[in-house]
Design a protein around this motif. Sequence first.
Motif, PDB file in Angstrom:
ATOM      1  N   PRO A 283      10.151  47.447 -50.469  1.00 28.31           N
ATOM      2  CA  PRO A 283      10.456  46.287 -49.438  1.00 28.31           C
ATOM      3  C   PRO A 283       9.670  46.430 -48.071  1.00 28.31           C
ATOM      4  CG  PRO A 283      12.415  47.730 -49.737  1.00 28.31           C
ATOM      5  CD  PRO A 283      11.364  48.225 -50.542  1.00 28.31           C
ATOM      6  N   ILE A 284       9.742  45.330 -47.350  1.00 24.55           N
ATOM      7  CA  ILE A 284       9.435  45.449 -45.983  1.00 24.55           C
ATOM      8  C   ILE A 284      10.492  45.354 -45.291  1.00 24.55           C
ATOM      9  CG2 ILE A 284       8.097  44.488 -44.117  1.00 24.55           C
ATOM     10  CD1 ILE A 284       5.717  43.934 -46.183  1.00 24.55           C
ATOM     11  N   LYS A 285      11.033  46.131 -44.350  1.00 26.87           N
ATOM     12  CA  LYS A 285      12.286  45.806 -43.708  1.00 26.87           C
ATOM     13  C   LYS A 285      12.067  45.958 -42.009  1.00 26.87           C
ATOM     14  CE  LYS A 285      14.922  48.894 -46.976  1.00 26.87           C
ATOM     15  NZ  LYS A 285      15.623  50.157 -47.149  1.00 26.87           N
ATOM     16  N   LEU A 286      12.777  44.917 -41.408  1.00 27.97           N
ATOM     17  CA  LEU A 286      12.782  44.974 -40.094  1.00 27.97           C
ATOM     18  C   LEU A 286      13.746  45.515 -39.431  1.00 27.97           C
ATOM     19  CD1 LEU A 286      11.318  41.141 -39.871  1.00 27.97           C
ATOM     20  CD2 LEU A 286      10.027  43.303 -40.116  1.00 27.97           C
ATOM     21  N   ASN A 287      13.987  46.390 -38.547  1.00 27.47           N
ATOM     22  CA  ASN A 287      14.804  47.045 -37.831  1.00 27.47           C
ATOM     23  C   ASN A 287      15.128  46.335 -36.328  1.00 27.47           C
ATOM     24  OD1 ASN A 287      15.099  48.775 -39.877  1.00 27.47           O
ATOM     25  ND2 ASN A 287      14.083  50.511 -38.765  1.00 27.47           N
ATOM     26  N   CYS A 288      16.359  45.756 -36.392  1.00 28.00           N
ATOM     27  CA  CYS A 288      16.702  44.830 -35.104  1.00 28.00           C
ATOM     28  C   CYS A 288      17.909  45.641 -34.423  1.00 28.00           C
ATOM     29  CB  CYS A 288      16.814  43.507 -35.349  1.00 28.00           C
ATOM     30  SG  CYS A 288      17.723  42.790 -33.986  1.00 28.00           S
ATOM     31  N   VAL A 289      17.715  46.215 -33.368  1.00 29.02           N
ATOM     32  CA  VAL A 289      18.633  46.882 -32.556  1.00 29.02           C
ATOM     33  C   VAL A 289      19.502  45.715 -31.717  1.00 29.02           C
ATOM     34  CG1 VAL A 289      19.693  48.520 -31.056  1.00 29.02           C
ATOM     35  CG2 VAL A 289      17.648  49.142 -32.442  1.00 29.02           C
ATOM     36  N   LEU A 290      20.597  45.538 -32.157  1.00 27.75           N
ATOM     37  CA  LEU A 290      21.385  44.420 -31.425  1.00 27.75           C
ATOM     38  C   LEU A 290      21.723  44.906 -29.911  1.00 27.75           C
ATOM     39  CD1 LEU A 290      22.154  41.669 -32.298  1.00 27.75           C
ATOM     40  CD2 LEU A 290      24.338  42.515 -32.985  1.00 27.75           C
ATOM     41  N   LEU A 291      21.400  43.993 -28.875  1.00 28.81           N
ATOM     42  CA  LEU A 291      21.795  44.330 -27.671  1.00 28.81           C
ATOM     43  C   LEU A 291      22.307  43.210 -27.100  1.00 28.81           C
ATOM     44  CD1 LEU A 291      18.231  45.544 -26.923  1.00 28.81           C
ATOM     45  CD2 LEU A 291      20.098  47.061 -27.076  1.00 28.81           C
ATOM     46  N   LYS A 292      23.803  43.297 -26.474  1.00 30.43           N
ATOM     47  CA  LYS A 292      24.432  42.461 -25.813  1.00 30.43           C
ATOM     48  C   LYS A 292      23.679  41.765 -24.488  1.00 30.43           C
ATOM     49  CE  LYS A 292      28.726  43.119 -25.178  1.00 30.43           C
ATOM     50  NZ  LYS A 292      30.024  43.599 -24.531  1.00 30.43           N
ATOM     51  N   GLY A 293      23.324  40.502 -24.453  1.00 30.35           N
ATOM     52  CA  GLY A 293      22.768  39.768 -23.308  1.00 30.35           C
ATOM     53  C   GLY A 293      21.274  39.897 -23.387  1.00 30.35           C
ATOM     54  N   MET A 294      20.674  40.573 -24.483  1.00 28.84           N
ATOM     55  CA  MET A 294      19.396  40.552 -24.616  1.00 28.84           C
ATOM     56  C   MET A 294      18.842  39.723 -25.829  1.00 28.84           C
ATOM     57  SD  MET A 294      18.263  44.063 -23.035  1.00 28.84           S
ATOM     58  CE  MET A 294      16.799  43.625 -22.556  1.00 28.84           C
ATOM     59  N   ASN A 295      19.343  40.095 -27.001  1.00 29.20           N
ATOM     60  CA  ASN A 295      18.846  39.513 -28.186  1.00 29.20           C
ATOM     61  C   ASN A 295      19.898  38.939 -29.107  1.00 29.20           C
ATOM     62  OD1 ASN A 295      19.966  41.868 -29.124  1.00 29.20           O
ATOM     63  ND2 ASN A 295      17.835  42.725 -30.276  1.00 29.20           N
ATOM     64  N   ASP A 296      21.175  39.018 -28.601  1.00 25.95           N
ATOM     65  CA  ASP A 296      22.260  38.520 -29.623  1.00 25.95           C
ATOM     66  C   ASP A 296      22.381  37.203 -29.642  1.00 25.95           C
ATOM     67  OD1 ASP A 296      22.526  38.518 -26.945  1.00 25.95           O
ATOM     68  OD2 ASP A 296      24.887  38.541 -26.820  1.00 25.95           O
ATOM     69  N   GLY A 297      21.515  36.459 -28.909  1.00 24.68           N
ATOM     70  CA  GLY A 297      21.429  34.952 -29.184  1.00 24.68           C
ATOM     71  C   GLY A 297      20.518  34.597 -30.278  1.00 24.68           C
ATOM     72  N   GLU A 298      19.628  35.695 -30.820  1.00 23.04           N
ATOM     73  CA  GLU A 298      18.633  35.429 -31.795  1.00 23.04           C
ATOM     74  C   GLU A 298      19.269  35.746 -33.326  1.00 23.04           C
ATOM     75  OE1 GLU A 298      14.723  36.256 -30.966  1.00 23.04           O
ATOM     76  OE2 GLU A 298      15.199  37.357 -29.159  1.00 23.04           O
ATOM     77  N   ILE A 299      20.513  36.253 -33.505  1.00 20.79           N
ATOM     78  CA  ILE A 299      21.149  36.488 -34.664  1.00 20.79           C
ATOM     79  C   ILE A 299      20.862  35.502 -35.787  1.00 20.79           C
ATOM     80  CG2 ILE A 299      23.123  37.206 -35.893  1.00 20.79           C
ATOM     81  CD1 ILE A 299      24.277  38.491 -33.353  1.00 20.79           C
ATOM     82  N   ASP A 300      21.268  34.387 -35.496  1.00 15.67           N
ATOM     83  CA  ASP A 300      20.810  33.247 -36.500  1.00 15.67           C
ATOM     84  C   ASP A 300      19.429  33.154 -36.816  1.00 15.67           C
ATOM     85  OD1 ASP A 300      23.357  32.573 -36.196  1.00 15.67           O
ATOM     86  OD2 ASP A 300      23.067  30.244 -35.756  1.00 15.67           O
ATOM     87  N   SER A 301      18.450  33.397 -35.744  1.00 15.25           N
ATOM     88  CA  SER A 301      17.097  33.260 -36.197  1.00 15.25           C
ATOM     89  C   SER A 301      16.464  34.453 -37.255  1.00 15.25           C
ATOM     90  CB  SER A 301      16.271  33.363 -35.123  1.00 15.25           C
ATOM     91  OG  SER A 301      16.358  32.392 -34.253  1.00 15.25           O
ATOM     92  N   PHE A 302      17.169  35.574 -36.978  1.00 16.27           N
ATOM     93  CA  PHE A 302      16.875  36.603 -37.862  1.00 16.27           C
ATOM     94  C   PHE A 302      17.586  36.377 -39.253  1.00 16.27           C
ATOM     95  CE2 PHE A 302      15.701  39.380 -34.261  1.00 16.27           C
ATOM     96  CZ  PHE A 302      14.413  39.798 -34.666  1.00 16.27           C
ATOM     97  N   LEU A 303      18.861  36.033 -39.282  1.00  9.15           N
ATOM     98  CA  LEU A 303      19.202  35.637 -40.580  1.00  9.15           C
ATOM     99  C   LEU A 303      18.498  34.607 -41.411  1.00  9.15           C
ATOM    100  CD1 LEU A 303      22.804  35.787 -39.557  1.00  9.15           C
ATOM    101  CD2 LEU A 303      22.017  37.595 -41.101  1.00  9.15           C
ATOM    102  N   ARG A 304      18.151  33.594 -40.807  1.00  9.87           N
ATOM    103  CA  ARG A 304      17.201  32.494 -41.491  1.00  9.87           C
ATOM    104  C   ARG A 304      15.827  33.089 -42.037  1.00  9.87           C
ATOM    105  NH1 ARG A 304      19.195  27.413 -40.717  1.00  9.87           N
ATOM    106  NH2 ARG A 304      20.809  27.179 -39.314  1.00  9.87           N
TER     107      ARG A 304
END
Length: 333
Positions: free
Chosen positions: A156-177
């Motif tokens: 598989p191809i995996k994408l590693n996303c380090v979750l950072l409060k105030g920086m990319n936490d607003g993109e959780i939905d986009s990554f899930l989609r």
Amino acid sequence: MSKLIDRFGRTHDYLRISVTDQCNLRCVYCMPEEGLEFLPHDSMLTAEEIAKIVRVGARLGIRKIRITGGEPLVRRDIVDIVEGVASIPGIEDVSLTTNGLLLAGKAEALRRAGLRRVNISLDTLDASKFRLIARRGELRKVREGIEAAAAAGFSPIKLNCVLLKGMNDGEIDSFLRLSYEQPLHVRFIEYMPIGHDDEGWRSMYLPLDRVREAAAALPWETEQVPDVKGNGPSEDWRFVGGRGSYGLIHPISDQFCAKCNRLRLTADGQLKPCLYWVDELNLRHAVDDEEELERLFYRALDIKPENHEMAARLSREALSHEPTARRMSQIGG
């Protein structure tokens, strides 16, 4: 059966090898903006030395290898390193973690050399945020790397996303989609205090409960996935009918030390039993002495602690041991 069993009964069959501490990005969670003092070229393990260490490890039960950095693709001999490791009897799986910037030009050669899987660091899907988090590079190059990995047959191809409060936490939905729409395996990773536990880390740390909440709010049913190859400590899920999956790696809010099966080898030849603690054993001086290398592998298991206590660091509790001063890029992500 593996001979590498520590005093807590954990079997070790996985070695993560950092081939360089250098990187073409300066991600906020990995190193300071001004960079670090990088290792001199002659202090890093050569491709031949890496193969010698892996050969001994394989005899002791190491079966899986992950090549890391820094950014491993900045090594000019990275294809030779992969080929050397993949050809060792007993090694069943060779994977690599990369930021993807250089992957488009090397994917095919790496695949031919014996690499089977890639994890690509991608903390945002927004080009302007990419520059904010990574401080260098272009998101476009990472996307090209993902496409090249798919074309080369990595799975598989995996994408590693380090979750950072105030920086990319607003993109959780986009990554899930993204995990629903494409055959990609998104893994959300908690920000770890490797080499630093300052207020910057505490202010940006975000537990992965936020991902669970976001997934529950989307219009698809979820189910747990037990069989994503190489999932390691990841707790994996997918949306029913989706093409990919998403995973949670939560070393702080829900640590997985009880199941740890890995050792780490730094670019300058230090064997680390645990990512967080200071303990290291110098393998480079013994690289031509297989008996001594075996002794050092066993010694690493003898000194490996039961857990890493990062959660205690978050709440400013006293620790039982000394944390490492090395940053993530100096150990291997």
